[in-house]
Design an enzyme around this catalytic site. Sequence first.
Site, PDB file in Angstrom:
ATOM      1  N   TYR A 293      39.756  30.013  30.363  1.00 29.47           N
ATOM      2  CA  TYR A 293      39.016  30.797  31.362  1.00 29.47           C
ATOM      3  C   TYR A 293      37.638  30.173  31.630  1.00 29.47           C
ATOM      4  O   TYR A 293      37.240  29.974  32.780  1.00 29.47           O
ATOM      5  CB  TYR A 293      38.879  32.226  30.841  1.00 29.47           C
TER       6      TYR A 293
ATOM      7  N   ILE B  19      36.340  44.374  40.933  1.00 24.16           N
ATOM      8  CA  ILE B  19      35.247  43.775  41.699  1.00 24.16           C
ATOM      9  C   ILE B  19      35.689  43.509  43.143  1.00 24.16           C
ATOM     10  O   ILE B  19      34.940  43.759  44.088  1.00 24.16           O
ATOM     11  CB  ILE B  19      34.782  42.467  41.007  1.00 24.16           C
TER      12      ILE B  19
HETATM   13  P1  NAI Z   1      40.750  42.784  37.672  1.00 24.76           P
HETATM   14  O1  NAI Z   1      41.785  42.267  36.735  1.00 24.76           O
HETATM   15  O2  NAI Z   1      40.354  44.213  37.589  1.00 24.76           O
HETATM   16  O3  NAI Z   1      41.190  42.466  39.180  1.00 24.76           O
HETATM   17  C1  NAI Z   1      41.656  41.202  39.549  1.00 24.76           C
HETATM   18  C2  NAI Z   1      42.523  41.318  40.784  1.00 24.76           C
HETATM   19  O4  NAI Z   1      43.011  40.000  41.096  1.00 24.76           O
HETATM   20  C3  NAI Z   1      43.760  42.205  40.546  1.00 24.76           C
HETATM   21  O5  NAI Z   1      43.915  43.130  41.601  1.00 24.76           O
HETATM   22  C4  NAI Z   1      44.910  41.202  40.496  1.00 24.76           C
HETATM   23  O6  NAI Z   1      46.147  41.718  40.949  1.00 24.76           O
HETATM   24  C5  NAI Z   1      44.379  40.093  41.414  1.00 24.76           C
HETATM   25  N1  NAI Z   1      45.082  38.822  41.177  1.00 24.76           N
HETATM   26  C6  NAI Z   1      45.397  38.257  39.988  1.00 24.76           C
HETATM   27  N2  NAI Z   1      46.132  37.150  40.171  1.00 24.76           N
HETATM   28  C7  NAI Z   1      46.290  37.006  41.514  1.00 24.76           C
HETATM   29  C8  NAI Z   1      46.975  36.069  42.328  1.00 24.76           C
HETATM   30  N3  NAI Z   1      47.658  35.047  41.799  1.00 24.76           N
HETATM   31  N4  NAI Z   1      46.937  36.224  43.676  1.00 24.76           N
HETATM   32  C9  NAI Z   1      46.276  37.266  44.230  1.00 24.76           C
HETATM   33  N5  NAI Z   1      45.612  38.193  43.511  1.00 24.76           N
HETATM   34  C10 NAI Z   1      45.624  38.069  42.167  1.00 24.76           C
HETATM   35  O7  NAI Z   1      39.485  41.806  37.471  1.00 24.76           O
HETATM   36  P2  NAI Z   1      37.940  41.987  37.841  1.00 24.76           P
HETATM   37  O8  NAI Z   1      37.216  42.338  36.603  1.00 24.76           O
HETATM   38  O9  NAI Z   1      37.775  42.814  39.046  1.00 24.76           O
HETATM   39  O10 NAI Z   1      37.577  40.453  38.170  1.00 24.76           O
HETATM   40  C11 NAI Z   1      37.457  39.942  39.479  1.00 24.76           C
HETATM   41  C12 NAI Z   1      36.912  38.518  39.378  1.00 24.76           C
HETATM   42  O11 NAI Z   1      35.659  38.533  38.711  1.00 24.76           O
HETATM   43  C13 NAI Z   1      37.813  37.567  38.589  1.00 24.76           C
HETATM   44  O12 NAI Z   1      37.784  36.274  39.172  1.00 24.76           O
HETATM   45  C14 NAI Z   1      37.148  37.541  37.229  1.00 24.76           C
HETATM   46  O13 NAI Z   1      37.446  36.363  36.518  1.00 24.76           O
HETATM   47  C15 NAI Z   1      35.691  37.621  37.619  1.00 24.76           C
HETATM   48  N6  NAI Z   1      34.791  38.081  36.574  1.00 24.76           N
HETATM   49  C16 NAI Z   1      34.920  39.337  36.040  1.00 24.76           C
HETATM   50  C17 NAI Z   1      34.040  39.753  35.070  1.00 24.76           C
HETATM   51  C18 NAI Z   1      34.112  41.121  34.466  1.00 24.76           C
HETATM   52  O14 NAI Z   1      33.331  41.358  33.545  1.00 24.76           O
HETATM   53  N7  NAI Z   1      34.953  42.019  34.911  1.00 24.76           N
HETATM   54  C19 NAI Z   1      32.982  38.857  34.561  1.00 24.76           C
HETATM   55  C20 NAI Z   1      32.952  37.590  35.198  1.00 24.76           C
HETATM   56  C21 NAI Z   1      33.822  37.224  36.169  1.00 24.76           C
END
Ligand code: NAI
Length: 251
Positions: A159, A25
């Site tokens: 979470y 995202i």
């Molecule tokens: P993803 O796991 O594909 O990407 C997350 C990114 O955040 C990764 O590049 C990771 O390296 C980075 N990250 C993790 N810990 C970090 C830290 N301490 N400092 C800096 N960067 C860090 O996840 P996705 O699916 O793209 O999710 C993005 C956001 O959307 C998150 O906050 C997630 O909780 C939220 N979200 C996602 C949903 C989904 O269905 N994919 C649904 C609802 C919320």
Amino acid sequence: ATAPKDWDRPLEGKVAVVTGAARGIGATIAEVLSRDGAHVICADIPAAGEALAETANKVRGTSFPLDVSADDAGAKLAEHALERHGGIDIIVNNAGITRDKLLANMDAARWDSVIAVNLIAPQQLVNGLIEKGALKEGGAVIDVSSIAGIAGNRGQTNYGASKAGVIGLVDTYAPILAEKGVTINAVAPGFIETKMTAAIPVATREAGRLMSSLQQGGQTVDVAETVAYFANPASSAITGNVVRVCGQGFL
Ligand code: NAI
């Protein structure tokens, strides 16, 4: 609200930071904000290395390795932004992690890491920017919550609690940031196809999709366009809101 000077590039001249921009995202948010004219500081953990550089190369922006859960993350980001860009107009707190377990096996380490990245970091980054005078007037803070923070989700007490906390953060900060002419809003995505959700067992994923009123999961662009709306100066009268994207849980 202020109408943008150029409706095709409403963020022209603005500086945005997107955390967790290396993939999923966050990477799409960086692309969409760049399309709208912003210079995007793409931040992610140092280990994200090449993937982060790839996002930064795709957009009008730069990469900035940053672990958002580090104590000095806010100060570091503020110093970087002041030195290179004179400050920040838009911050998107997108970085997030899951450490799922059923409640009986939910140990303290899982709680602590998820709360640190998903809840404490969004607050500390904003505080760090404010303390150093790096968050510009007329700016926008956009936090990525989750439908799990509204409706809960089995195996995700840590979470869900962190994402519900983000909504509390938005409610609490809205009047405080309003004094500085800054808005704060959250998006609460339902099931979005990314590497994070690819780790979920197929049957659970399918159940997640069906929980949505739209009966389907979303794409990263659905979330990114909602974020772009909150970043647009035309939405500067809108603060303290949570918008669900692709799903309403059981509500
Ligand atoms: P993803 O796991 O594909 O990407 C997350 C990114 O955040 C990764 O590049 C990771 O390296 C980075 N990250 C993790 N810990 C970090 C830290 N301490 N400092 C800096 N960067 C860090 O996840 P996705 O699916 O793209 O999710 C993005 C956001 O959307 C998150 O906050 C997630 O909780 C939220 N979200 C996602 C949903 C989904 O269905 N994919 C649904 C609802 C919320």
